[in-house]
Design an enzyme around this catalytic site. Structure first.
Site, PDB file in Angstrom:
ATOM      1  N   ARG A 296       0.815  -1.221   0.000  1.00 29.03           N
ATOM      2  CA  ARG A 296       0.000   0.000   0.000  1.00 29.03           C
ATOM      3  C   ARG A 296       0.848   1.270   0.000  1.00 29.03           C
ATOM      4  O   ARG A 296       0.477   2.278  -0.605  1.00 29.03           O
ATOM      5  CB  ARG A 296      -0.921  -0.009   1.224  1.00 29.03           C
ATOM      6  CG  ARG A 296      -2.040   1.041   1.156  1.00 29.03           C
ATOM      7  CD  ARG A 296      -2.913   0.951   2.367  1.00 29.03           C
ATOM      8  NE  ARG A 296      -4.107   1.753   2.257  1.00 29.03           N
ATOM      9  CZ  ARG A 296      -4.563   2.566   3.196  1.00 29.03           C
ATOM     10  NH1 ARG A 296      -3.897   2.668   4.347  1.00 29.03           N
ATOM     11  NH2 ARG A 296      -5.670   3.255   3.028  1.00 29.03           N
TER      12      ARG A 296
ATOM     13  N   VAL B  11      -8.417   7.082  -0.473  1.00 22.22           N
ATOM     14  CA  VAL B  11      -7.913   5.729  -0.687  1.00 22.22           C
ATOM     15  C   VAL B  11      -8.551   4.856   0.384  1.00 22.22           C
ATOM     16  O   VAL B  11      -8.359   5.094   1.578  1.00 22.22           O
ATOM     17  CB  VAL B  11      -6.374   5.666  -0.593  1.00 22.22           C
ATOM     18  CG1 VAL B  11      -5.891   4.234  -0.770  1.00 22.22           C
ATOM     19  CG2 VAL B  11      -5.735   6.586  -1.616  1.00 22.22           C
ATOM     20  N   SER B  12      -9.320   3.870  -0.035  1.00 21.81           N
ATOM     21  CA  SER B  12     -10.050   3.038   0.930  1.00 21.81           C
ATOM     22  C   SER B  12      -9.096   2.303   1.862  1.00 21.81           C
ATOM     23  O   SER B  12      -7.922   2.085   1.543  1.00 21.81           O
ATOM     24  CB  SER B  12     -10.927   2.022   0.198  1.00 21.81           C
ATOM     25  OG  SER B  12     -11.952   2.675  -0.515  1.00 21.81           O
ATOM     26  N   ALA B  13      -9.611   1.912   3.005  1.00 17.37           N
ATOM     27  CA  ALA B  13      -8.824   1.158   3.980  1.00 17.37           C
ATOM     28  C   ALA B  13      -8.452  -0.216   3.421  1.00 17.37           C
ATOM     29  O   ALA B  13      -9.191  -0.783   2.617  1.00 17.37           O
ATOM     30  CB  ALA B  13      -9.613   0.997   5.275  1.00 17.37           C
TER      31      ALA B  13
END
Length: 611
Positions: free
Chosen positions: A112, A139-141
């Site tokens: 990530r 930005v999604s988890a």
């Protein structure tokens, strides 16, 4: 501290068989503090009245959102910051979010912290969303990415679309999972997001990691998923959507799945995360994974949708399907002919007649400048100059590329054995090249007639040298002149039609059509274009050129006021005027049809099932 000594916002008792689970809820600071674990009613303690249950109490703290996830049947998620990407993935596996080894490998291969800008990397290993303020998206988890990837059930070879690709991490994971046999497309309405995604994946692939050896390439594009696109419709096995979609707009998403069906993972407003599955027989089911909050998809308005539909229709009508090159296949035919000739003359199959003395090069004299084509086009066509050459071959089979070397084949042809003789010029060529590359010469050579073996072939007087030289250049080197001088394109078109070279005809036709397809024609050329369109329509109608006819009709209708004033329009035949009228009526019908379709893309779907 006992349960009774505390003050709670809420108190719950849950009966499980003969046991009672007591939960005390304190929602201060978004935390849930609870006491739990009771004994059964049969157990009694000294000093307590008989029949009273005895509590054995444990005090714990749990974030409220995790408690809600727990009682909803979801998995526990640790939102702490991991020491490394591998630790982050391991935590997601321990929590049950990641369940398959392939998903775990993909998320390890796509760390990530490699997908967020440098100033945000200190947050990258925390299992929480990251807001990229400068790019105006989140930005999604990691646990959300893992949940969506697990739900997609991506297999090697799948075709995957990532809508709202953001930083590109989910598209990269999908590319790793589908492998070289699959394909992945990432789209986003924000061009800066597309650039970020493309740069992130390029750096990851260049690092020489497992990702580079395993993943397919990802095609990132700036595109709105709701606007019509032949490149996206009915192309994919799996679709991921990274923003909340209105329920009435799910229809266009279903249209992205291929005829064999597939699966879509999409947040649906107001708060569903759904898996929508379409079976090969067309049956659709919906399943809700969880309740989530996403930012909303940007949905275009009706006016924009209408214009996009009309533009897509116009593009479909005025863009021909490109003919593939046959160059390597034709060279392979020449190679086979030379092998048979060698066997016949020397008794050894495959012995090449090529020798250092048998080397011939295509004459390098410049293409002629004379033209004998219709004068009504000449003055304008001459003003539309500018050319670029795009040499084939294109889209040839790997086996042919490995087995055929154009330079070797051409070098082994020996000296030219025939000549094309025109008015004032003689051009030496090889009969084998003409036979393999031109329908006209192939029929002539295989006819068995007396003129099949002549050493000179007359060229019609009205064919210019420049057109014939363009034909020879194409036959020997597969060079196609794109955006060439229009006079040259017109001369080449007639020569290619006469000798039967479809691909050269198409490219010449495209060059002439390109005159009318100019997006930003200068104001002083508008009158010239208005005069040229009817002449090109006549040329297309007389020569059977469907693409040029469509483009000329489109231009005449959309610029009718200017075109109708031109003498060339008045010179159109009655049949050609009727052709213009029919096309205008057809355009009117397409506009009405598009108006009826706008805003009516809602598809009736079965009610979702909550898991």
């Amino acid at each position: 501290m006992s349960f009774a000594d505390r003050t709670w916002h809420a108190r719950f008792e849950v009966r499980i068989g003969s046991d009672t689970l007591i939960l005390g809820l304190n929602t201060m600071d978004d935390d849930l503090e609870f006491l739990m674990d009771t004994v059964s009613e049969e157990e009694e303690s000294d000093g307590e009245p008989a029949g009273q249950p005895v509590q054995r109490t444990q005090a714990n703290r749990l974030p409220l959102h995790q408690f809600l996830r727990l009682i909803a049947g979801g998995r526990m998620v640790d939102h702490g910051t991991a020491a490394s990407n591998d630790d982050l993935v391991a935590a997601l596996k321990r929590g049950g979010v990641i369940q398959s080894d392939l998903v775990a490998r993909a998320m390890r291969a796509c760390p990530r912290d490699a997908f967020v800008p440098e100033e945000y990397r200190y947050e990258a290993l925390a299992d929480s969303p990251i807001r990229l303020e400068s790019m105006e998206f989140n930005v999604s988890a990691p646990h959300m990415h893992a949940t969506c990837i697990e739900a997609l059930d991506i297999k090697p070879g799948h075709r995957v679309l990532d809508v709202g690709c953001g930083c590109g991490i989910l598209a990269a994971c999908a590319a790793f999972m589908v492998g070289r046999a699959g394909s992945v497309v990432g789209i986003d309405v924000r061009r800066q997001a597309v650039r970020l995604s493309r740069d992130n994946v390029r750096r990851l692939a260049a690092a020489g990691t497992e990702y580079a050896a395993t993943a397919c390439e990802v095609d990132f594009r700036a595109r709105d998923v709701f606007l019509p696109s032949a490149r996206l419709r009915a192309r994919f096995d799996r679709v991921h959507v990274g923003a909340s979609c209105p329920p009435e707009r799910l229809g266009p998403l279903l249209a992205l799945l291929g005829p064999g069906g597939g699966r879509i993972v999409v947040p649906v407003a107001p708060s569903d995360l759904r898996v929508i599955t379409r079976a090969p027989d067309g049956a659709v089911t919906q399943r809700v994974l969880s309740q989530v909050r996403f930012s909303e998809l940007e949905v275009p308005g009706d006016a924009r949708m209408l214009l996009a539909m009309l533009r897509a229709d116009r593009k479909a009508r005025t863009t021909p399907a490109a003919l593939p090159s046959t160059y390597l296949a034709d060279l392979a035919g020449m190679q086979g002919s030379m092998a048979r000739a060698a066997m016949s003359s020397k008794g050894v199959l495959g012995q090449s007649p090529c020798s250092p003395q048998a080397v011939w090069e295509l004459p390098t004299s410049p293409l002629g400048s004379e033209s004998s084509w219709p004068r009504r086009l000449s003055s304008f066509l001459s003003s539309c100059s500018g050319s670029s050459r795009d040499a084939g071959p294109q889209d040839e089979a790997t086996s042919l590329k490995d087995s055929v070397d154009p330079a070797v084949v051409l070098r082994c042809l020996g000296s030219p054995d025939i000549s094309l003789v025109g008015k004032g010029y003689v051009l030496p060529v090889h009969s084998e090249v003409l036979r393999q590359r031109c329908e006209h010469f192939r029929a002539r050579c295989e006819s068995g007639m007396r003129d099949a073996a002549v050493e000179t072939i007359p060229v019609p007087d009205h064919f210019s040298r420049q057109g014939v030289e363009a034909l020879i250049e194409y036959m020997y080197h597969d060079v196609v002149v794109k955006d060439a001088d229009p006079d040259m394109a017109l001369a080449t078109l007639h020569v290619a039609q006469y000798y039967g070279v479809p691909r050269l005809v198409q490219e010449s036709e495209r060059t002439l059509a390109g005159i009318l397809l100019q997006k930003r024609a200068a104001s002083d050329t508008q009158e010239d274009l208005a005069a040229t369109a009817p002449a090109l329509l006549t040329l297309a109608d007389d020569s059977g050129l469907g693409h040029l006819r469509s483009v000329a009709l489109d231009y005449i209708i959309t610029h009718y006021d200017a075109v109708a004033q031109q003498p060339a329009f008045a010179a159109l035949s009655k049949e050609q005027v009727a052709m213009v009228a029919r096309e205008a009526c057809a355009l009117h019908g397409r506009v009405l049809s598009a108006l009826r379709c706008v805003g009516r893309d809602e598809v009736l779907l079965p009610d979702p099932v909550y898991q």
